[in-house]
Design a protein around this motif. Structure first.
Motif, short mmCIF file in Angstrom:
data_model
loop_
_atom_site.label_atom_id
_atom_site.label_comp_id
_atom_site.label_asym_id
_atom_site.label_seq_id
_atom_site.Cartn_x
_atom_site.Cartn_y
_atom_site.Cartn_z
N GLU A 140 0.93 -1.25 -0.10
CA GLU A 140 -0.15 -0.05 -0.09
C GLU A 140 0.77 1.44 -0.06
OE1 GLU A 140 -3.50 1.77 -0.54
OE2 GLU A 140 -3.09 -0.31 -0.44
N PRO A 141 1.71 1.56 0.74
CA PRO A 141 2.63 2.64 0.81
C PRO A 141 3.22 2.71 -0.62
CG PRO A 141 3.29 1.27 2.75
CD PRO A 141 2.31 0.41 1.80
N LEU A 142 3.81 2.01 -1.29
CA LEU A 142 4.17 2.08 -2.62
C LEU A 142 3.10 2.34 -3.72
CD1 LEU A 142 6.25 -0.23 -1.26
CD2 LEU A 142 7.10 -0.49 -3.51
N LEU A 143 1.84 1.84 -3.61
CA LEU A 143 0.75 2.24 -4.28
C LEU A 143 0.24 3.52 -4.31
CD1 LEU A 143 -1.29 1.60 -6.45
CD2 LEU A 143 -2.62 0.73 -4.43
N GLN A 144 0.19 3.91 -3.07
CA GLN A 144 -0.30 5.25 -2.94
C GLN A 144 0.67 6.23 -3.37
OE1 GLN A 144 -1.36 6.03 1.41
NE2 GLN A 144 -2.72 4.27 1.27
N ARG A 171 0.08 13.91 2.38
CA ARG A 171 -0.07 13.06 3.30
C ARG A 171 -0.45 13.78 4.67
NH1 ARG A 171 4.60 8.83 3.79
NH2 ARG A 171 3.06 7.75 5.35
N ALA A 172 0.05 14.75 4.97
CA ALA A 172 -0.13 15.46 6.26
C ALA A 172 -1.78 16.49 6.04
CB ALA A 172 0.83 16.75 6.50
N TRP A 173 -1.94 16.85 4.87
CA TRP A 173 -3.08 17.64 4.65
C TRP A 173 -4.49 16.62 4.69
CZ3 TRP A 173 -6.47 16.67 0.38
CH2 TRP A 173 -7.22 17.58 0.23
N HIS A 174 -3.95 15.56 3.96
CA HIS A 174 -5.13 14.52 3.98
C HIS A 174 -5.29 14.00 5.24
CE1 HIS A 174 -6.71 10.51 2.31
NE2 HIS A 174 -7.60 11.50 1.97
N TYR A 175 -4.45 13.67 6.08
CA TYR A 175 -4.74 13.12 7.53
C TYR A 175 -5.65 13.93 8.57
CZ TYR A 175 -3.90 10.42 11.70
OH TYR A 175 -4.00 10.07 13.02
N SER A 206 -11.24 7.49 11.95
CA SER A 206 -10.00 6.94 12.89
C SER A 206 -8.64 6.70 11.91
CB SER A 206 -10.56 5.92 13.50
OG SER A 206 -10.33 4.66 12.75
N THR A 207 -7.65 6.61 12.91
CA THR A 207 -6.44 6.10 12.10
C THR A 207 -6.42 5.08 11.40
OG1 THR A 207 -5.31 7.36 14.20
CG2 THR A 207 -4.02 5.79 12.47
N ALA A 208 -7.24 4.04 11.70
CA ALA A 208 -7.45 2.67 10.93
C ALA A 208 -8.28 3.02 9.67
CB ALA A 208 -8.40 1.89 11.94
N GLU A 209 -9.15 3.77 9.87
CA GLU A 209 -10.11 4.06 8.64
C GLU A 209 -9.39 5.06 7.56
OE1 GLU A 209 -14.14 4.15 11.41
OE2 GLU A 209 -13.13 5.95 10.97
N ILE A 210 -8.46 5.61 8.25
CA ILE A 210 -7.76 6.39 7.27
C ILE A 210 -6.81 5.65 6.41
CG2 ILE A 210 -5.83 8.50 6.91
CD1 ILE A 210 -7.27 9.70 9.42
N ALA A 211 -6.24 4.69 7.26
CA ALA A 211 -5.26 3.57 6.49
C ALA A 211 -5.89 2.84 5.42
CB ALA A 211 -4.64 2.90 7.50
#
Length: 206
Positions: A21-25, A169-173, A182-187
């Motif tokens: 997932e980190p690579l895809l994003q 990433r900072a803006w989106h979070y 939640s953090t899990a839902e964002i991931a």
């Protein structure tokens, strides 16, 4: 009939697991930063849509494509090779070589985790250069940036793209956190919605 977005669309064929997932994003953001339109099978959720028909449609609609063969090797005893990605690469090569105009203009980037990995699992690609990313999203972003820059047009350095990605990433979070995620839902944010958010950030910040 050729898609009106054919010249700016990029088909992404890659592992769809948590580890990747980190690579895809990062790859998705890189493409959007260069004003391309990423296309991937998870961009929409429709359980009634046959997967193969969806893949063929996406290949047909994209002049460009990125195929990551990182999962062509078993990682533990009893595990099977994952053949979807080499199969989809074959479909894309077939479209390029037998589809006529404008499909003969297709540009294809092949990625792998370790250098020369594809020569073991897919020897028919011997002589065709692939780029290794070592499972690192920073390296993957550099490889994609370098590929896009080699195509001509608007040139942007990998360091600038990675800096923009950090800002996004900072803006989106922060945006999703304020909206009650939640953090899990964002991931676990859906791919299609993530692409929309990256496009929105581009319009607001650049």
């Amino acid at each position: 009939m050729v898609s009106p977005d054919f010249d700016k669309s990029v088909f992404i064929n890659c592992p769809l697991d948590v580890k990747y997932e980190p690579l895809l994003q990062a790859i998705l953001f890189c493409l959007i930063r260069f004003e391309f339109k990423p296309r991937i099978s998870t961009e929409r959720i429709n359980s009634s849509e046959p997967r193969l028909e969806k893949i063929i449609g996406l290949i047909h609609e994209c002049k460009y494509s990125i195929h990551d063969l990182s999962r062509c090797r078993c990682s533990k005893p009893g595990e099977y090779y994952r053949m979807n990605m080499p199969f989809e690469l074959g479909l894309d090569f077939g479209c390029k070589n037998f589809g006529g105009s404008p499909f003969d203009q297709k540009e294809i980037l092949v990625l792998e985790e370790k250098k020369y990995q594809k020569q073991i699992s897919l020897s028919d690609l011997a002589g065709y250069d692939a780029e290794a990313h070592d499972g690192d999203y920073v390296k993957a972003t550099r490889k994609v940036c370098n590929w896009i820059n080699s195509l001509g047009g608007n040139r942007i350095g990998p360091s600038k793209v990675l800096g923009n990605y950090s800002d996004f990433r900072a803006w989106h979070y922060d945006k999703l956190w304020r909206d009650g995620f939640s953090t899990a839902e964002i991931a676990d944010y859906p791919t299609g919605k993530l692409i929309d958010a990256m496009t929105e950030w581009m319009c607001l910040e650049l």
